[in-house]
Write a protein that holds these residues in place. Sequence first.
Motif, PDB file in Angstrom:
ATOM      1  N   THR A   2       0.839  -1.194   0.000  1.00 19.77           N
ATOM      2  CA  THR A   2       0.000   0.000   0.000  1.00 19.77           C
ATOM      3  C   THR A   2       0.873   1.242   0.000  1.00 19.77           C
ATOM      4  N   ALA A   3       0.289   2.356  -0.380  1.00 19.67           N
ATOM      5  CA  ALA A   3       1.046   3.602  -0.457  1.00 19.67           C
ATOM      6  C   ALA A   3       1.511   4.038   0.929  1.00 19.67           C
ATOM      7  N   MET A   4       2.759   4.440   1.024  1.00 17.45           N
ATOM      8  CA  MET A   4       3.299   4.963   2.279  1.00 17.45           C
ATOM      9  C   MET A   4       2.730   6.363   2.477  1.00 17.45           C
ATOM     10  N   ARG A  12      11.520   4.271   8.068  1.00 16.05           N
ATOM     11  CA  ARG A  12      11.397   3.318   9.187  1.00 16.05           C
ATOM     12  C   ARG A  12      11.187   1.903   8.656  1.00 16.05           C
ATOM     13  N   PHE A  13      10.353   1.767   7.636  1.00 14.55           N
ATOM     14  CA  PHE A  13      10.103   0.478   6.999  1.00 14.55           C
ATOM     15  C   PHE A  13      11.404  -0.126   6.485  1.00 14.55           C
ATOM     16  N   LEU A  14      12.184   0.672   5.775  1.00 19.48           N
ATOM     17  CA  LEU A  14      13.445   0.178   5.221  1.00 19.48           C
ATOM     18  C   LEU A  14      14.461  -0.137   6.312  1.00 19.48           C
ATOM     19  N   ASP A  16      13.762  -1.125   9.415  1.00 25.19           N
ATOM     20  CA  ASP A  16      13.322  -2.355  10.065  1.00 25.19           C
ATOM     21  C   ASP A  16      13.583  -3.570   9.175  1.00 25.19           C
ATOM     22  N   ARG A  17      13.391  -3.394   7.886  1.00 30.01           N
ATOM     23  CA  ARG A  17      13.665  -4.480   6.931  1.00 30.01           C
ATOM     24  C   ARG A  17      15.151  -4.842   6.979  1.00 30.01           C
ATOM     25  N   PHE A  18      16.009  -3.837   7.005  1.00 29.43           N
ATOM     26  CA  PHE A  18      17.453  -4.063   7.059  1.00 29.43           C
ATOM     27  C   PHE A  18      17.861  -4.721   8.378  1.00 29.43           C
ATOM     28  N   GLU A  19      17.297  -4.227   9.495  1.00 32.30           N
ATOM     29  CA  GLU A  19      17.616  -4.811  10.800  1.00 32.30           C
ATOM     30  C   GLU A  19      17.196  -6.276  10.852  1.00 32.30           C
ATOM     31  N   CYS A  20      16.059  -6.596  10.286  1.00 33.59           N
ATOM     32  CA  CYS A  20      15.582  -7.971  10.254  1.00 33.59           C
ATOM     33  C   CYS A  20      16.534  -8.836   9.426  1.00 33.59           C
ATOM     34  N   ALA A  21      16.936  -8.342   8.265  1.00 36.80           N
ATOM     35  CA  ALA A  21      17.870  -9.091   7.418  1.00 36.80           C
ATOM     36  C   ALA A  21      19.207  -9.301   8.123  1.00 36.80           C
ATOM     37  N   PHE A 119       9.747  -6.028  12.448  1.00 36.55           N
ATOM     38  CA  PHE A 119       9.537  -5.740  11.040  1.00 36.55           C
ATOM     39  C   PHE A 119       8.091  -6.001  10.643  1.00 36.55           C
ATOM     40  N   LEU A 120       7.515  -7.078  11.160  1.00 37.39           N
ATOM     41  CA  LEU A 120       6.107  -7.360  10.854  1.00 37.39           C
ATOM     42  C   LEU A 120       5.200  -6.236  11.333  1.00 37.39           C
ATOM     43  N   ALA A 121       5.523  -5.648  12.473  1.00 34.97           N
ATOM     44  CA  ALA A 121       4.737  -4.510  12.971  1.00 34.97           C
ATOM     45  C   ALA A 121       4.848  -3.338  12.004  1.00 34.97           C
ATOM     46  N   THR A 122       6.054  -3.085  11.522  1.00 36.34           N
ATOM     47  CA  THR A 122       6.252  -2.005  10.552  1.00 36.34           C
ATOM     48  C   THR A 122       5.518  -2.314   9.253  1.00 36.34           C
ATOM     49  N   LEU A 123       5.584  -3.570   8.843  1.00 35.13           N
ATOM     50  CA  LEU A 123       4.924  -3.992   7.616  1.00 35.13           C
ATOM     51  C   LEU A 123       3.408  -3.796   7.715  1.00 35.13           C
ATOM     52  N   SER A 124       2.866  -4.012   8.887  1.00 35.81           N
ATOM     53  CA  SER A 124       1.426  -3.838   9.101  1.00 35.81           C
ATOM     54  C   SER A 124       1.005  -2.372   8.967  1.00 35.81           C
ATOM     55  N   ARG A 125       1.921  -1.471   9.315  1.00 34.80           N
ATOM     56  CA  ARG A 125       1.617  -0.039   9.212  1.00 34.80           C
ATOM     57  C   ARG A 125       1.871   0.507   7.820  1.00 34.80           C
ATOM     58  N   ALA A 126       2.609  -0.258   7.020  1.00 35.60           N
ATOM     59  CA  ALA A 126       2.992   0.236   5.683  1.00 35.60           C
ATOM     60  C   ALA A 126       1.821   0.251   4.735  1.00 35.60           C
TER      61      ALA A 126
END
Length: 126
Positions: A2-4, A12-14, A16-21, A119-126
């Motif tokens: 969905t649109a940010m 923040r999304f990116l 969290d994605r990087f931290e997860c990786a 990251f899943l929490a961030t993904l839910s807000r994205a």
Amino acid sequence: MTAMTSQRELIRFLEDRFECAQACAEAARACALRASVVDPDGPREQELVRRKGLLCVEVCDATCRVLAEEARRDTAAIRVQVEWCRSVCSECADVFDEHPGGQDGAKSCRECAQACTDFLATLSRA
């Protein structure tokens, strides 16, 4: 995806994605080390540690690849992969906790599971 709604949410999304990786890569390294020191012909419990460690390596590596694909826009597929990683890391940490010398691997796995949760929490807000 969905649109940010803001540039800050995208950053923040990116992050969290990087931290997860990164956490997945560290857990994979710790699990590979732990699995390599366990005698595959040893007692049944040692074989469980080895198998869980190797599974965690594979799942974390696959999750890193999914998170590294910038063109990937399939949020549902990303969510499934990250949830699977979180689950496997949590299980692996529990197995490692029960065996001498497994505390470092367990810690890395728990950190990865937490990064996946974040990251899943961030993904839910994205």
